[in-house]
Design a protein around this motif. Structure first.
Motif, short mmCIF file in Angstrom:
data_model
loop_
_atom_site.label_atom_id
_atom_site.label_comp_id
_atom_site.label_asym_id
_atom_site.label_seq_id
_atom_site.Cartn_x
_atom_site.Cartn_y
_atom_site.Cartn_z
N SER A 71 0.83 -1.19 0.00
CA SER A 71 0.00 0.00 0.00
C SER A 71 0.88 1.25 0.00
O SER A 71 1.96 1.28 0.61
CB SER A 71 -0.90 0.00 1.25
OG SER A 71 -1.51 1.27 1.43
N LYS A 134 -6.85 4.08 7.34
CA LYS A 134 -7.42 4.03 5.99
C LYS A 134 -6.73 2.94 5.16
O LYS A 134 -7.39 2.11 4.52
CB LYS A 134 -7.26 5.39 5.30
CG LYS A 134 -7.80 5.47 3.88
CD LYS A 134 -7.65 6.89 3.34
CE LYS A 134 -8.23 7.00 1.93
NZ LYS A 134 -7.42 6.29 0.92
N GLY A 135 -5.39 2.93 5.17
CA GLY A 135 -4.66 1.96 4.36
C GLY A 135 -4.85 0.54 4.84
O GLY A 135 -5.10 -0.37 4.04
N GLU A 138 -8.60 -0.83 4.39
CA GLU A 138 -8.89 -1.19 2.99
C GLU A 138 -8.30 -2.57 2.66
O GLU A 138 -8.96 -3.40 2.04
CB GLU A 138 -8.31 -0.13 2.05
CG GLU A 138 -9.10 1.16 2.02
CD GLU A 138 -8.47 2.18 1.08
OE1 GLU A 138 -7.38 1.89 0.53
OE2 GLU A 138 -9.05 3.27 0.90
N ILE A 141 -10.14 -5.48 4.73
CA ILE A 141 -11.50 -5.74 4.21
C ILE A 141 -11.42 -6.44 2.85
O ILE A 141 -12.09 -7.45 2.62
CB ILE A 141 -12.29 -4.43 4.11
CG1 ILE A 141 -12.60 -3.89 5.51
CG2 ILE A 141 -13.60 -4.65 3.34
CD1 ILE A 141 -13.17 -2.49 5.52
N LYS A 142 -10.60 -5.89 1.97
CA LYS A 142 -10.47 -6.50 0.63
C LYS A 142 -9.87 -7.89 0.73
O LYS A 142 -10.30 -8.83 0.04
CB LYS A 142 -9.61 -5.61 -0.26
CG LYS A 142 -10.30 -4.33 -0.70
CD LYS A 142 -9.39 -3.50 -1.58
CE LYS A 142 -10.06 -2.20 -2.00
NZ LYS A 142 -9.15 -1.36 -2.84
N LYS A 170 -21.89 -2.89 -3.04
CA LYS A 170 -20.56 -2.35 -3.30
C LYS A 170 -20.59 -0.83 -3.21
O LYS A 170 -21.46 -0.19 -3.81
CB LYS A 170 -20.08 -2.79 -4.68
CG LYS A 170 -18.64 -2.38 -4.97
CD LYS A 170 -18.19 -2.89 -6.33
CE LYS A 170 -16.75 -2.49 -6.62
NZ LYS A 170 -16.31 -2.97 -7.94
N THR A 173 -16.78 5.35 -4.13
CA THR A 173 -16.55 6.69 -3.57
C THR A 173 -15.92 7.60 -4.62
O THR A 173 -15.08 7.16 -5.40
CB THR A 173 -15.63 6.63 -2.35
OG1 THR A 173 -14.37 6.08 -2.74
CG2 THR A 173 -16.24 5.78 -1.24
#
Length: 388
Positions: A71, A134-135, A138, A141-142, A170, A173
């Motif tokens: 990331s 945030k990083g 993501e 979750i993914k 889904k 954003t």
């Protein structure tokens, strides 16, 4: 008009010859602009150091770790084996966050059991903490969805059906106006304009009372004893200097740091001019009321220094107590910033900033008449005392 022109030319000479003026208006601002631009030259907060505490040592935990390390926001720099190590590294400033993969993550996934991954962030550093969250969020979750999806497909479920089952809704954003969260684009223009506001107000509090301090009032009164002519002439002289600063910002500083938006120049110039007049008006009013140079300078600094904090640029004004909101409203920078965001950041038509333009006009409509009244009284008293 001839008298006002003489006052303008005389004031220009004073600005370029008196250190109180040229240092505040012409020396300090370019230096500050350069520093503000260089602070955020990297533009983005990337590769924040982070630790991993992996008790599972499985393919799933290793895959999630690799995904986080790839990331842009995160860089895995430490491997730890306890909560104590995480706290120690945070205290030493070596990491901004950490992730804990407990035992049996992979086996829990295979058994359709929920597994809890713990993410540590250092809330003392608010922005890095949010970026790491945030990083990492993501990726986790993914990654979690990918594991479940892979398992469903291995059991013979069609890919489209498996995707719909794993992620029935889904979220897409779209971030407008600063989609990359560029810190230079966000903070540098705001810091530069608040610096301009401070320079204009601090210089303006010297405009009238410095005549008495330097014993040049007689020279001024030979040109005109009308406070209205003096105020207009001096205002126009300082407004021209503020325009020089605008040219420096809009056509040199902003382009150098890739912040220029030529399509917004006229609107930016208009609302900047109104802020300049409001700042000059406030400073001149203080200068007309008091001859105490130190006092009015302290008042100007006290008034302008917290402008950035109270303006709502970093924290919404509606969430502040009513008295803080009131304090924000009596500062011209607050209304300039609201208009500046609309006209510069969002590139909206001028009509969208009419409420802010009207409020800035109120500042000029109040401060300049008061400046004229107080300074005329001061002139009359001076002439009367001198004749006696």
């Amino acid at each position: 008009m001839k008298t006002i022109s003489q006052i303008i030319i005389r004031e220009w000479k004073r600005i370029f010859s008196i250190p109180n003026f040229y240092v505040v208006l012409l020396v300090i601002p370019p230096i500050i602009f350069l520093f503000y631009g260089l602070i955020y030259q990297k533009q983005f907060a990337k590769e924040l150091p982070m630790a991993v505490w992996d008790e599972d040592q499985s393919s799933v935990s290793r895959q999630l770790t690799d995904m986080m390390d790839h990331s842009d926001l995160i860089h895995i720099t430490q491997k730890v084996s306890s909560n104590t190590e995480i706290e120690k590294l945070m205290k030493e400033g070596k990491i901004f966050g950490a992730v804990h993969f407990p035992k049996n993550i992979e086996s829990d996934v295979k058994k359709n059991h929920q597994s809890n991954i713990t993410l540590y962030t250092n809330g003392a550093y608010l922005v890095p903490a949010k970026m790491i969250y945030k990083g990492a969020a993501e990726v986790i979750i993914k990654g979690g969805l990918a594991v479940v999806l892979q398992k469903a497909e291995k059991q013979g479920m069609p890919a489209e059906q498996a995707t719909a089952l794993v992620q029935p809704i889904k979220l897409n954003t779209t971030t407008l106006y600063n989609p990359d969260f560029n810190y230079q684009m966000y903070l540098t223009p705001g810091l530069i304009t608040v610096g301009l506001q401070m320079a204009l107000v601090v210089a303006s509090v010297l405009i009238l009372n410095l005549e008495f301090k330097r014993n040049t009032i007689d020279e001024l009164l030979k040109i005109s004893a009308s406070s209205s002519q003096i105020v207009v002439g001096k205002t126009l002289a300082h407004l021209c200097i503020s325009w020089i600063l605008f040219v420096l910002v809009a056509y040199i500083v902003f382009p150098v740091f890739e912040l220029g938006k030529p399509q917004t120049d006229f609107n930016f110039f208009l609302i900047y001019t109104l802020m300049s007049l409001a700042c000059i008006g406030i400073g001149m009013m203080l200068s007309a009321i008091s001859n105490n140079l130190l006092f009015v300078t302290d008042v100007a600094l006290f008034f302008t220094s917290p402008a950035f904090v109270f303006s709502g640029f970093t924290f919404p004004r509606w969430a502040m107590p009513w008295y803080d909101q009131f304090y924000a409203d009596i500062m011209p920078y607050t209304h300039f910033l609201d208009g500046f965001i609309k006209l510069y950041f969002m590139e909206l038509p001028l009509s969208y900033a009419m409420p802010e333009i009207f409020k800035l006009l109120i500042f000029t409509g109040v401060t300049f008449p008061l400046s004229i009244v107080f300074f005329q009284r001061k002139i009359n008293n001076y002439i009367k005392e001198k004749s006696i």
